[in-house]
Design an enzyme around this catalytic site. Structure first.
Site, short mmCIF file in Angstrom:
data_model
loop_
_atom_site.label_atom_id
_atom_site.label_comp_id
_atom_site.label_asym_id
_atom_site.label_seq_id
_atom_site.Cartn_x
_atom_site.Cartn_y
_atom_site.Cartn_z
N CYS A 87 -49.40 21.51 41.71
CA CYS A 87 -50.00 19.71 42.37
C CYS A 87 -50.40 19.46 41.46
CB CYS A 87 -50.92 21.50 43.55
SG CYS A 87 -51.76 20.66 44.97
N CYS A 138 -54.14 18.51 42.76
CA CYS A 138 -55.12 18.47 43.61
C CYS A 138 -56.30 18.62 41.83
CB CYS A 138 -56.00 19.21 44.17
SG CYS A 138 -55.39 21.72 44.18
N LYS A 157 -48.67 26.61 53.95
CA LYS A 157 -50.17 26.43 53.73
C LYS A 157 -50.50 25.69 54.69
CE LYS A 157 -52.57 25.29 49.86
NZ LYS A 157 -52.63 24.42 48.69
N ARG A 209 -58.36 18.45 54.09
CA ARG A 209 -56.57 17.98 53.27
C ARG A 209 -55.87 18.45 54.33
NH1 ARG A 209 -58.02 21.61 47.93
NH2 ARG A 209 -58.28 20.39 46.22
N LYS A 266 -49.60 30.92 52.73
CA LYS A 266 -51.00 31.36 52.07
C LYS A 266 -51.52 30.76 52.97
CE LYS A 266 -53.12 29.04 48.40
NZ LYS A 266 -53.76 28.50 47.51
N SER A 284 -58.58 33.54 47.80
CA SER A 284 -59.82 34.13 46.71
C SER A 284 -61.20 33.94 48.36
CB SER A 284 -60.42 32.30 46.40
OG SER A 284 -60.68 31.58 47.46
N TYR A 332 -55.98 38.49 43.74
CA TYR A 332 -56.69 38.75 42.55
C TYR A 332 -57.57 40.19 42.05
CZ TYR A 332 -57.32 33.53 43.30
OH TYR A 332 -56.86 32.08 43.39
#
Length: 329
Positions: A122, A124, A201, A223, A254, A280, A319
């Protein structure tokens, strides 16, 4: 058969019995652990909104890779945080870019023999404006240029594969990016590098902590013109179908828990290997409850991961990978 002849509780009587008839299983080899690579040496900077997650210099990332390999984790998903950014995000395809150097360092270790290294593709994290593509401005108005962006994303994919990525994973959601990346990879002699597409996504509120970790917050706008509307299940299937037609080898959904129905629909509709990203916000939300004593950490962590597997994901980006692997042994 009816009660009392049929008693479903018979198969729940002991831990051994429950284990024997369990339909869905977790194992460390199905986890992918995200790493955020930054410049410097000896850097281990905790992300304030994500307890236990760090920005890592390459030497520290190598240590994380070795720990993950020892725990039997399946692989790593690498993100880069460059010191310098520009309008085009040129650090994404630089031969000496932060992720490119990180890949080479990890590949030089014994740990790499048992870890799949996946490079997020990506712009970003590398653009000064924080968007996932090239910005065209007209006074106060702007748009993200699709076709100009995919040319740069294709360059990034080829660069990351050349640096040693086992898989490239485009997360930008530009139309046509998979075909452009496949062409660029093949032209660079990387015919055997798979593409794992973030095929559906969604523009989600659950990405907030990631933007701190990756320093990728858009400097203006949002976005929503390229990431998907969370209301649209049928459109998600069209996105996946198009990416497969363009040459995607694997799929990544996602977010995960807020979109379990999308994961299940994709699993029922497509045969490609498919993962899901426990993003996250999902992680931080659970940690906030853990810190307040509202949820039992180990059980809630494993239950959240199990729900994603049960919905149809073959593997999970999380995570929690290290913590879950330690529990599962």
């Amino acid at each position: 058969m009816h009660f009392p002849a049929t008693r479903l509780r018979r198969l729940r009587s002991t831990p051994a019995m429950r284990s024997l008839v369990r339909e869905t299983h977790l194992h460390p080899g199905a986890f992918l652990y995200p790493l955020f690579l930054c410049e410097g040496e000896g850097v281990r900077r905790e992300v304030s909104s994500m307890p236990g997650v760090f920005n890592l210099s390459i030497d520290e990332a190598v240590k994380e890779a070795e720990q993950c390999a020892a725990l039997g984790i399946g692989g790593l998903l690498l993100f880069g945080i460059p010191d310098e950014k520009d309008e085009q995000g040129s650090g994404a395809w630089a031969a000496d870019g932060i992720v490119q150097r990180g890949l080479r360092a990890i590949k030089a270790t014994k740990a790499s023999a048992s870890l799949v290294t996946i490079a997020d593709v990506c712009l970003c994290e590398y653009t000064s404006h924080g968007h996932c593509g090239i910005v065209a401005r007209d006074g106060e108005h702007y748009q993200i240029e699709n076709d100009a962006s995919i040319a740069l994303l294709a360059k990034a994919a080829a660069s990351l594969a050349e640096a040693g990525a086992d898989i490239v994973a485009p997360s930008d959601m530009m139309d046509g990016r998979i075909a452009a990346m496949r062409e660029a990879l093949d032209a660079a002699g990387q015919q055997n590098t798979p593409i794992m597409s973030y095929a559906s996504k969604f523009a989600s509120a659950f990405y907030g902590p990631f933007r701190e970790a990756a320093d990728s917050t858009p400097q203006f706008g949002d976005r929503r013109t390229y990431q998907m509307d969370g209301a649209n299940l049928r459109e998600a299937m069209r996105e996946i179908e198009q990416d497969i037609a363009e040459g995607a080898d694997m799929l990544l959904m996602k977010p995960a828990m807020p979109y379990l129905d999308v994961i299940r629909e994709a699993r029922n509709s497509f045969d490609l290997p498919m993962g899901a990203y426990q993003v996250s916000g999902e992680y931080s939300m659970l940690h906030a409850a853990f810190q307040r004593g509202w949820l039992e950490p180990e059980r809630a962590m494993l239950e959240s991961l199990l729900s994603i597997r049960r919905a149809g994901a073959d593997f999970i980006v999380t995570y929690f990978a290290k913590d879950a692997a330690k529990v599962l042994g």
